[in-house]
Design an enzyme around this catalytic site. Structure first.
Site, short mmCIF file in Angstrom:
data_model
loop_
_atom_site.label_atom_id
_atom_site.label_comp_id
_atom_site.label_asym_id
_atom_site.label_seq_id
_atom_site.Cartn_x
_atom_site.Cartn_y
_atom_site.Cartn_z
N LYS A 108 -3.29 6.87 1.59
CA LYS A 108 -1.92 6.44 1.43
C LYS A 108 -1.40 6.72 0.03
CE LYS A 108 -2.51 2.60 4.65
NZ LYS A 108 -2.74 1.14 4.75
N GLY A 109 -2.31 6.70 -0.94
CA GLY A 109 -1.89 6.66 -2.34
C GLY A 109 -1.04 7.83 -2.82
N GLU A 119 -2.95 14.51 -4.51
CA GLU A 119 -3.66 13.23 -4.60
C GLU A 119 -3.08 12.36 -5.71
OE1 GLU A 119 -5.62 11.19 -3.43
OE2 GLU A 119 -7.41 12.03 -2.54
N ASP A 120 -3.17 11.07 -5.58
CA ASP A 120 -2.76 10.19 -6.68
C ASP A 120 -3.83 10.14 -7.76
OD1 ASP A 120 -4.48 8.87 -4.96
OD2 ASP A 120 -3.44 6.95 -5.06
N ASP A 174 -11.39 10.17 -8.55
CA ASP A 174 -12.35 9.25 -9.17
C ASP A 174 -13.74 9.88 -9.08
OD1 ASP A 174 -13.61 7.06 -10.18
OD2 ASP A 174 -12.88 5.64 -8.71
N LYS A 193 -10.05 10.42 -13.80
CA LYS A 193 -10.95 9.67 -14.68
C LYS A 193 -12.12 10.57 -15.04
CE LYS A 193 -10.01 5.04 -12.90
NZ LYS A 193 -10.56 3.89 -12.14
N PHE A 208 -9.01 -0.21 -13.92
CA PHE A 208 -8.44 -0.34 -12.58
C PHE A 208 -6.93 -0.19 -12.67
CE2 PHE A 208 -7.21 -1.73 -8.52
CZ PHE A 208 -8.32 -1.58 -7.71
N VAL A 209 -6.44 0.92 -12.14
CA VAL A 209 -5.01 1.21 -12.25
C VAL A 209 -4.28 0.98 -10.93
CG1 VAL A 209 -4.95 2.72 -14.26
CG2 VAL A 209 -5.59 3.67 -12.05
N ASP A 244 -3.04 1.22 -5.23
CA ASP A 244 -3.00 -0.19 -4.80
C ASP A 244 -4.16 -1.02 -5.33
OD1 ASP A 244 -5.01 1.09 -3.14
OD2 ASP A 244 -4.96 -0.75 -1.94
N ARG A 262 1.61 -0.65 -4.76
CA ARG A 262 1.85 0.80 -4.68
C ARG A 262 3.27 1.15 -5.11
NH1 ARG A 262 -2.42 3.03 -1.66
NH2 ARG A 262 -3.24 1.72 0.00
C1 PRP Z 1 -8.17 6.67 -3.36
C2 PRP Z 1 -7.31 7.82 -3.84
C3 PRP Z 1 -8.13 9.02 -3.49
C4 PRP Z 1 -9.55 8.51 -3.59
C5 PRP Z 1 -10.11 8.94 -4.91
O1 PRP Z 1 -7.93 6.49 -2.02
O2 PRP Z 1 -6.06 7.83 -3.22
O3 PRP Z 1 -7.86 9.47 -2.19
O4 PRP Z 1 -9.50 7.08 -3.56
O5 PRP Z 1 -11.43 8.50 -5.03
P1 PRP Z 1 -12.67 9.48 -4.99
O6 PRP Z 1 -12.38 10.60 -5.95
O7 PRP Z 1 -13.79 8.60 -5.45
O8 PRP Z 1 -12.86 9.97 -3.59
P2 PRP Z 1 -8.37 5.17 -1.24
O9 PRP Z 1 -9.67 5.44 -0.52
O10 PRP Z 1 -8.35 3.99 -2.17
O11 PRP Z 1 -7.25 5.06 -0.14
P3 PRP Z 1 -5.68 4.85 -0.30
O12 PRP Z 1 -5.11 6.10 -0.92
O13 PRP Z 1 -5.25 4.68 1.12
O14 PRP Z 1 -5.44 3.62 -1.14
#
Ligand code: PRP
Length: 175
Positions: free
Chosen positions: A41-42, A97-98, A101, A129, A150-151, A157, A163
């Site tokens: 979703k992000g 992507e947002d 990580d 990051k 934690f952002v 979110d 969000r």
């Molecule tokens: C977050 C973000 C990326 C992913 C990054 O999504 O939007 O898709 O984590 O993390 P990674 O590099 O460790 O894979 P999340 O799973 O929190 O879902 P969301 O976007 O629906 O909040």
């Protein structure tokens, strides 16, 4: 309820960076058609701002992946919760992507899109990051490198909330 997160990147800084990225992407894809894959979703806010800064013909698809099972530890391979509706075969794909990580999500997605015979796959991410990725992820269009805090906001979110904040903030203790 009072809520005062620390602002890490304000709305003006974000807008300026998104404009720059949009210009670079438009230049790089000049004369070609682009298919954006917005990772839900992000990614929805960054994606909606970014596409309005493009001046190349663009189609937009959405995918939702969950990288974590019910626990907090990564379950390894992400699961496709919602798939794109069109074919990527022969197309120029830009993943949006947002945040990157561990890199688990985009690593999975890049492999998937190549298996599905995309012509090219590039990556745009608002936040990264450094030092956390388990993979050698190349971010072609990056907004900002941030420290490991934690952002929230601008699509990100905490437990499904925040969000909608127009800036990237740091969630402090107590929330
Ligand atoms: C977050 C973000 C990326 C992913 C990054 O999504 O939007 O898709 O984590 O993390 P990674 O590099 O460790 O894979 P999340 O799973 O929190 O879902 P969301 O976007 O629906 O909040």
């Amino acid at each position: 309820m009072e809520f005062n997160p620390e602002v890490l990147i304000d709305a003006d800084e974000i807008a300026a960076r998104v404009k720059e990225l949009g210009e670079r992407i438009s230049e790089d894809y000049k004369g070609q058609e682009l298919t954006i894959i917005c990772v839900l979703k992000g990614g929805f806010i960054f994606c909606s701002d970014l596409v309005r800064r493009l001046n190349v013909p663009t189609k937009i698809e959405y995918i939702m992946l969950s990288s974590y099972g019910s626990g907090k530890v990564s379950s390894g391979e992400p699961k496709i919760e919602l798939d794109i509706t069109g074919s990527v075969e022969g197309k120029n794909i830009l993943i949006v992507e947002d945040i990157i990580d561990t890199g688990n999500t985009v690593n999975f997605l890049e492999i998937l899109l190549k298996q599905r015979k995309a012509r090219s796959v590039k990556l745009a991410a608002m936040l990264f990051k450094p030092g956390k990725s388990r993979y050698n992820i190349k971010i072609d269009y990056l907004g900002f490198e941030i420290e490991d805090k934690f952002v929230i906001g601008y699509g990100l979110d905490y437990a499904g909330r925040y969000r909608e904040l127009p800036y990237v903030g740091i969630l402090n203790a107590g929330h």
